[in-house]
Structures are given as C-alpha cells and as structure tokens.
Design an enzyme around this catalytic site. Structure first.
Site, PDB file in Angstrom:
ATOM      1  N   GLY A 230       3.978   4.607  -1.143  1.00  0.00           N
ATOM      2  CA  GLY A 230       2.750   5.318  -1.511  1.00  0.00           C
ATOM      3  C   GLY A 230       2.957   6.617  -2.248  1.00  0.00           C
ATOM      4  N   GLU A 271       9.899   3.859   1.752  1.00  0.00           N
ATOM      5  CA  GLU A 271       9.960   2.564   1.069  1.00  0.00           C
ATOM      6  C   GLU A 271       9.087   2.624  -0.169  1.00  0.00           C
ATOM      7  OE1 GLU A 271       8.935   0.155   4.492  1.00  0.00           O
ATOM      8  OE2 GLU A 271       6.814   0.525   4.161  1.00  0.00           O
ATOM      9  N   GLY A 273       7.981   1.994  -3.943  1.00  0.00           N
ATOM     10  CA  GLY A 273       8.088   1.045  -5.039  1.00  0.00           C
ATOM     11  C   GLY A 273       7.696   1.748  -6.327  1.00  0.00           C
ATOM     12  N   ARG A 274       6.424   2.082  -6.396  1.00  0.00           N
ATOM     13  CA  ARG A 274       5.845   2.683  -7.598  1.00  0.00           C
ATOM     14  C   ARG A 274       6.611   3.914  -8.075  1.00  0.00           C
ATOM     15  NH1 ARG A 274       0.475   1.983  -8.356  1.00  0.00           N
ATOM     16  NH2 ARG A 274       0.317   1.650  -6.114  1.00  0.00           N
ATOM     17  N   ARG A 309      -3.389  -4.497 -13.264  1.00  0.00           N
ATOM     18  CA  ARG A 309      -3.993  -3.303 -12.670  1.00  0.00           C
ATOM     19  C   ARG A 309      -5.267  -2.832 -13.381  1.00  0.00           C
ATOM     20  NH1 ARG A 309      -1.922   1.112 -12.224  1.00  0.00           N
ATOM     21  NH2 ARG A 309      -2.457   1.583 -10.086  1.00  0.00           N
ATOM     22  N   CYS A 338     -10.332 -15.774 -20.675  1.00  0.00           N
ATOM     23  CA  CYS A 338     -11.769 -15.989 -20.638  1.00  0.00           C
ATOM     24  C   CYS A 338     -12.348 -15.234 -19.444  1.00  0.00           C
ATOM     25  CB  CYS A 338     -12.059 -17.482 -20.518  1.00  0.00           C
ATOM     26  SG  CYS A 338     -11.330 -18.421 -21.841  1.00  0.00           S
TER      27      CYS A 338
HETATM   28  C1  LIG Z   1       3.405  -2.051  -1.180  1.00  0.00           C
HETATM   29  C2  LIG Z   1       4.170  -1.460  -0.074  1.00  0.00           C
HETATM   30  C3  LIG Z   1       5.088  -0.431  -0.327  1.00  0.00           C
HETATM   31  C4  LIG Z   1       5.290   0.173  -1.686  1.00  0.00           C
HETATM   32  O1  LIG Z   1       4.171   0.831  -2.124  1.00  0.00           O
HETATM   33  P1  LIG Z   1       4.262   1.788  -3.409  1.00  0.00           P
HETATM   34  O2  LIG Z   1       2.870   2.228  -3.599  1.00  0.00           O
HETATM   35  O3  LIG Z   1       4.757   0.932  -4.510  1.00  0.00           O
HETATM   36  O4  LIG Z   1       5.202   2.886  -3.067  1.00  0.00           O
HETATM   37  C5  LIG Z   1       5.825   0.046   0.731  1.00  0.00           C
HETATM   38  N1  LIG Z   1       5.669  -0.449   1.977  1.00  0.00           N
HETATM   39  C6  LIG Z   1       4.792  -1.428   2.265  1.00  0.00           C
HETATM   40  C7  LIG Z   1       4.675  -1.915   3.657  1.00  0.00           C
HETATM   41  C8  LIG Z   1       4.016  -1.966   1.241  1.00  0.00           C
HETATM   42  O5  LIG Z   1       3.133  -2.925   1.528  1.00  0.00           O
END
Ligand SMILES: *Cc1c(COP(=O)(O)O)cnc(C)c1O
Length: 419
Positions: A230, A271, A273-274, A309, A338
C-alpha cells in the site's frame, strides 16, 4: 511526479530504436529505477535490526523482474498457486515466501506447504483447523475494524473481507499455539496507494501494541510484524512522493522503544508491489487513428488488455508523446474494445497528435500487465526490461490467438448424466 526525469530522459533517447526493433505495444520496465527504489527502502529501514521486503508478486509477476528483487535480498508475497509456483521457479523457498491468501482452498494450503513450505499468513480463525499441519511459524492477518480507518482506496476495515477481527485475535494465537506453533508473526494491510507516510507509522504502532498485548496474555514473543503493502506513488504530476526517509526514521523509533521495553526487536516486513515497480514501467503504444465527432479521439494500438486501471477505477495515468510537448488540444485517448470505458485518458490536454506518434503511458510497472484481461479476444502485449547497461530484453512475448484458444474444446467433449 509520474516517472522520474532520469527514466524519461533515458527512455526518450532510445525509444525510437526499441519501437523499431520490437514494435508496439509493450510494457517496458527499468532495472535501474527498480534497484534504486529497492535500495532506498533498505536504507530507510536501516534503523530496525532486521528488515525484509516481500515483493507483492501480483503487481508484476515476471521472473526476470522477480530475480531483481531476489538479488536485493527480498522475498515474495504470494496469494495464489501461480504466484507460489513462479516464486519457487526462481528458487525462493521457505521463509522467503509469505502466503497471504484469503478465502483459501484446500488446494492452496497444499501448494503452500509443498516444496519447502512458506510463511503461512492466515486470513481467518476458522482456517486454523483446516490446515493439514500447523507449521512452526504462523502469522495472522489482523483487521482492526472500527479501531482504524482505511484510506479511501482500500475502504473501511469494518466492510473489508480480510483478516481476523479484533475480538478473535487473542484466541487465534492461543489456538495456533495449542496446535503446536512456536514462532509467530502479525500482519495487516489497511491502505492502498497511500502517500502519507504517517499512516504507515500509525499502522506500525498499532501492530506493536497488539504484539505487546498478545505476548503478555499468551507468554509468546513475535518473530516479525508485517505492515503490508500500500505504499503509494504519485500518479499525477502535482502529487508529492511518499517520504520513505521519514517513514523509516519514525518506524525505527517505535522499534527502538519496543526493544527498550521488551528486550528484543521483531523483524519488520513490508510487502510492497506498486511502490517497488509502479513508476519504473511504461506502456508504449502507437497512435493509429484520429477521430473527430462530438469529441476528438486518438485511437492507439493497445487497450484494456494492457492496462485496466483507467477503465476500471478511473485511475489517472500520465501520458507523454515522444518528441512532442504542449497542451494543444483536449482529447480522449482510447483503445479498441467494445466498451466505452476503454479509455486511457478522458478529456486530457495533450500535444496535437497524428497517426504514427509514439505515446508512453506512465506508471504501468505495477498492476498493469498483470491485471490485463482478454475480453473481446484482445491479446496482452509483450514485456521488455531495460537493463542498466542500456540493452533491452524481451521478458515476455505478446499473446497470440493460439494462446487465447488453448483452452477451447474443438472436438466434442460431453458428459451425459445417468437417468
Ligand atoms: C495487493 C497486495 C499487496 C501489494 O499492494 P501494493 O498496493 O501493490 O503495495 C500487498 N499485500 C497484500 C496482501 C495484497 O493483497
């Protein structure tokens, strides 16, 4: 800022040649930027005794990118069998993998336990009796309910399907301990794309308080807390980046304080990602049509199969046109589905564009390609990795019709129920 000036300068220098060689559309990821971000995260948390990022595989599930994470000492956050398999394919094992699933099936538990296992992060108290064997190390995902407000993107914890409720938390660890667990972790994930570092500091404070409480009730200690993903990135030019340095400093202080009171420091896990890959990717696409009716539409050679997105959440992604600047006209930049929400930009001020122009859509390095879908039979594009030495590697080819049709039955394949 959307993608960094450094990345866009390097990109613009070589993009024409890359397009000529590989042809559009493609996502391109920047190794240099990903490494810089990873190292900045490590530096930010130098004040805690042990820190580890578990890269959220769903953001960019490509082994070539995952290997970069591995080379920085990161693990992998998985929530499906495919993500587990990919992580193990590149050699991740055991505690290098965190399995944060929800509504978990027996098959998923079996996959999690196979091949040297992983850190199981249970989403519900009822799952304790459903796992075939209690591992030595167990974690629970905590949902604080009304004790915390989520951010606007992820929503209110009370309405969220995730995690163990506050009232169940103590019992969850008690039951896990009774079933043989010896080491413990505590996880939560309450925010998405959060740009205010204070939110993550508060989340850390909350988890450390819960750790104190559970520890004193059950006479256990905690191996780690995991404050989730997040961490946000600025998609809009006017947004400010997350202050990771302050976040790291303030979180480290909380850990120091915890150590003073309890004599040890749990490990800190995130954890992301983004944050790790989002700003280090672009979707490169060519303008192929220009249409002037009630509005002006610039049609490009990619669509929601490459990037969901904007269509799905109305998310803003900055768009640059190679070799052009200015706010000459207001257009919608559209794909070919479409579906009228298949638009990368709506009523956006852009330089005047013509067929053949190369556009790059910013910040597609996370939840971009991986979220793409095949509606209308639109294949997903290739993925390229821009290496630090300037070479460009094909790390996933484009989908072809044979890929899309691979699951269809062209021969008759019938089940007739008995009378
Ligand atoms: C999607 C997700 C993340 C990664 O979220 P980001 O917004 O990409 O940092 C981390 N942990 C869990 C459990 C998720 O579902």
């Amino acid at each position: 800022m959307p993608v960094s000036n450094d990345f866009s300068a390097r990109l613009e220098q070589s993009l024409e040649g890359i397009v000529e060689h590989y042809s559009t559309p493609f996502h391109l990821y920047d190794e240099k930027g990903i490494r810089e971000t990873g190292n900045a995260l490590i530096d930010a948390f130098a004040g805690v005794e042990s820190f580890r990022e578990y890269f959220a595989v769903k953001a960019l599930p490509n082994p070539s990118v995952m290997k970069l994470m591995q080379s920085m000492g990161f693990g992998f956050d998985c929530s499906s069998i495919a993500e587990l398999a990919l992580s193990r394919q590149i050699g991740a094992r055991g505690e290098e993998i965190m399995f944060t699933s929800n509504n978990t099936s027996p098959k998923e538990f079996a996959a999690a336990a196979a091949d040297g296992g992983c850190i199981l992060n249970l989403d519900d108290i009822s799952l304790i009796d459903k796992i075939p064997e209690m591992p030595e190390l167990i974690c629970f995902r905590y949902n604080p309910g009304e004790r915390r407000t989520g951010n606007s993107i992820i929503g209110n914890p009370v309405e969220s399907k995730y995690g163990v409720s506050h009232d169940q938390l103590l019992d969850a660890y008690r039951q896990a301990k009774a079933r043989g667990a010896k080491r413990f972790g505590l996880h939560t994930m309450l925010a998405s794309n959060e740009l205010n570092h204070a939110y993550m500091v508060e989340t850390t404070r909350m988890l450390l308080e819960r750790v104190e409480w559970i520890s004193s009730e059950l006479d256990i200690t905690f191996d780690f807390i995991n404050i989730g993903g997040g961490l946000g990135i600025p998609y809009r030019p006017e947004e400010k980046p997350l202050d990771v340095v302050s976040m790291g400093r303030e979180i480290s202080k909380l850990f120091e304080l915890f150590k003073k009171q309890h004599g040890y420091m749990p490990k800190l896990c995130v954890e992301s990602g983004r944050y790790m890959t989002g700003p280090h990717g672009v979707l490169v696409t060519s303008a192929i049509n220009r249409k002037e009716i009630y509005r002006t539409y610039v049609g490009v050679d990619s669509c929601m199969s490459s990037l969901m997105r904007p269509g799905m959440y109305g998310a803003y992604h900055h768009i640059s046109v190679l070799g052009k600047t200015g706010d000459d006209e207001t257009v919608d930049v559209v794909g070919s589905l479409c579906e009228n929400n298949d638009k990368f930009a709506v009523q956006r001020s852009m330089p005047r564009m013509a067929d053949g122009d190369i556009l790059y859509i910013h910040d597609t390095g996370a939840h971009g390609h991986s979220m793409g879908f095949n509606y209308n039979g639109k294949p997903r594009p290739k993925e390229l990795l821009l290496r630090e030495d300037g070479s460009v590697e094909l790390i996933r080819r484009e989908e072809r019709l044979n890929d899309l049709f691979a699951t269809l039955s062209f021969e008759s394949n019938t089940y007739t129920p008995a009378d």
